[in-house]
Design a protein around this motif. Sequence first.
Motif, PDB file in Angstrom:
ATOM      1  N   TRP A  39       2.047  -9.434   0.260  1.00 31.22           N
ATOM      2  CA  TRP A  39       2.471  -8.161  -0.332  1.00 31.22           C
ATOM      3  C   TRP A  39       1.505  -7.856  -1.473  1.00 31.22           C
ATOM      4  CZ3 TRP A  39       7.877  -6.051  -0.236  1.00 31.22           C
ATOM      5  CH2 TRP A  39       8.655  -6.621   0.762  1.00 31.22           C
ATOM      6  N   PRO A  40       0.412  -7.178  -1.221  1.00 37.06           N
ATOM      7  CA  PRO A  40      -0.567  -6.949  -2.285  1.00 37.06           C
ATOM      8  C   PRO A  40       0.002  -6.258  -3.531  1.00 37.06           C
ATOM      9  CG  PRO A  40      -1.561  -6.519  -0.181  1.00 37.06           C
ATOM     10  CD  PRO A  40      -0.088  -6.724   0.080  1.00 37.06           C
ATOM     11  N   ALA A  41       0.968  -5.356  -3.377  1.00 38.97           N
ATOM     12  CA  ALA A  41       1.551  -4.666  -4.525  1.00 38.97           C
ATOM     13  C   ALA A  41       2.635  -5.488  -5.224  1.00 38.97           C
ATOM     14  CB  ALA A  41       2.113  -3.311  -4.103  1.00 38.97           C
ATOM     15  N   HIS A  42       3.113  -6.545  -4.575  1.00 33.29           N
ATOM     16  CA  HIS A  42       4.157  -7.411  -5.127  1.00 33.29           C
ATOM     17  C   HIS A  42       3.835  -8.860  -4.729  1.00 33.29           C
ATOM     18  CE1 HIS A  42       6.574  -3.795  -5.826  1.00 33.29           C
ATOM     19  NE2 HIS A  42       6.274  -3.438  -4.599  1.00 33.29           N
ATOM     20  N   TRP A  82      -3.106  -1.628  12.622  1.00 37.04           N
ATOM     21  CA  TRP A  82      -2.646  -0.848  11.471  1.00 37.04           C
ATOM     22  C   TRP A  82      -1.437  -0.055  11.932  1.00 37.04           C
ATOM     23  CZ3 TRP A  82      -5.647  -0.263   6.785  1.00 37.04           C
ATOM     24  CH2 TRP A  82      -6.808  -1.049   6.772  1.00 37.04           C
ATOM     25  N   GLU A  84       2.062   2.378  10.798  1.00 37.62           N
ATOM     26  CA  GLU A  84       2.878   3.124   9.841  1.00 37.62           C
ATOM     27  C   GLU A  84       4.321   2.991  10.297  1.00 37.62           C
ATOM     28  OE1 GLU A  84       3.718   7.668   8.252  1.00 37.62           O
ATOM     29  OE2 GLU A  84       1.967   7.295   9.508  1.00 37.62           O
ATOM     30  N   GLY A 101       6.199   2.954   5.088  1.00 35.77           N
ATOM     31  CA  GLY A 101       4.963   2.392   4.585  1.00 35.77           C
ATOM     32  C   GLY A 101       4.086   1.907   5.711  1.00 35.77           C
ATOM     33  N   SER A 103       1.908  -1.483   7.436  1.00 31.27           N
ATOM     34  CA  SER A 103       1.671  -2.918   7.582  1.00 31.27           C
ATOM     35  C   SER A 103       0.415  -3.092   8.414  1.00 31.27           C
ATOM     36  CB  SER A 103       2.839  -3.610   8.290  1.00 31.27           C
ATOM     37  OG  SER A 103       3.971  -3.635   7.467  1.00 31.27           O
ATOM     38  N   ARG A 116      -0.468  -7.750   5.926  1.00 30.98           N
ATOM     39  CA  ARG A 116      -0.545  -7.192   4.572  1.00 30.98           C
ATOM     40  C   ARG A 116       0.502  -6.088   4.571  1.00 30.98           C
ATOM     41  NH1 ARG A 116      -4.355  -8.854   1.214  1.00 30.98           N
ATOM     42  NH2 ARG A 116      -4.728  -6.856   0.210  1.00 30.98           N
ATOM     43  N   TYR A 118       3.001  -3.219   3.081  1.00 29.07           N
ATOM     44  CA  TYR A 118       3.066  -2.146   2.083  1.00 29.07           C
ATOM     45  C   TYR A 118       4.277  -1.237   2.302  1.00 29.07           C
ATOM     46  CZ  TYR A 118      -1.858  -3.388   1.289  1.00 29.07           C
ATOM     47  OH  TYR A 118      -3.021  -4.050   1.017  1.00 29.07           O
ATOM     48  N   GLU A 120       8.027   0.174   1.382  1.00 28.14           N
ATOM     49  CA  GLU A 120       8.849   0.309   0.185  1.00 28.14           C
ATOM     50  C   GLU A 120      10.076   1.147   0.522  1.00 28.14           C
ATOM     51  OE1 GLU A 120       8.307  -0.887  -2.936  1.00 28.14           O
ATOM     52  OE2 GLU A 120       6.339  -1.749  -2.513  1.00 28.14           O
TER      53      GLU A 120
END
Length: 151
Positions: A39-42, A82, A84, A101, A103, A116, A118, A120
């Motif tokens: 989780w790059p943002a968390h 990739w 959505e 988001g 992934s 990875r 992303y 939310e």
Amino acid sequence: MDRTSQGPAVVVARLVAAINAHDLEAMVACFADDYLNEWPAHPQRGFQGRAQVRQNWSQIFAGVPNLHARLPRMAVDGDTVWTEWDMAGTRGDGAAFLMRGVSIFGVADGRLAWVRFYLEPVEETSGDVNAFTHQTVGTSAAGADTTGVRS
């Protein structure tokens, strides 16, 4: 079924089908034993292994009994997919559940090897893009830097 002959998009489609069927065993089978979730943002939310996938999704299926997932968009580049996501349902307490988001999955040997992540929860109360920008960079509504200013 020979998993190694499945293309990366087929593996992700199998994951979405298992989520929508609420089939925990089929879902967990989509992941490699040493699956890595970042989780790059968390960063503290990252984990490794199928056991944590099972634990997470057991809770999700129990907490959102009518969960439905869809992929509005997907692109494949070699063994990387990739995606959505749009996941919606109603929590057990009656509150709406909505996550959106992206992934980015790595696929190896017909299973998801890494992601990875992303996604939310969707929220609609934090204001428009101007309010978000001001909050994020610490400026006033007029655009002046207020980080070192005393009142």
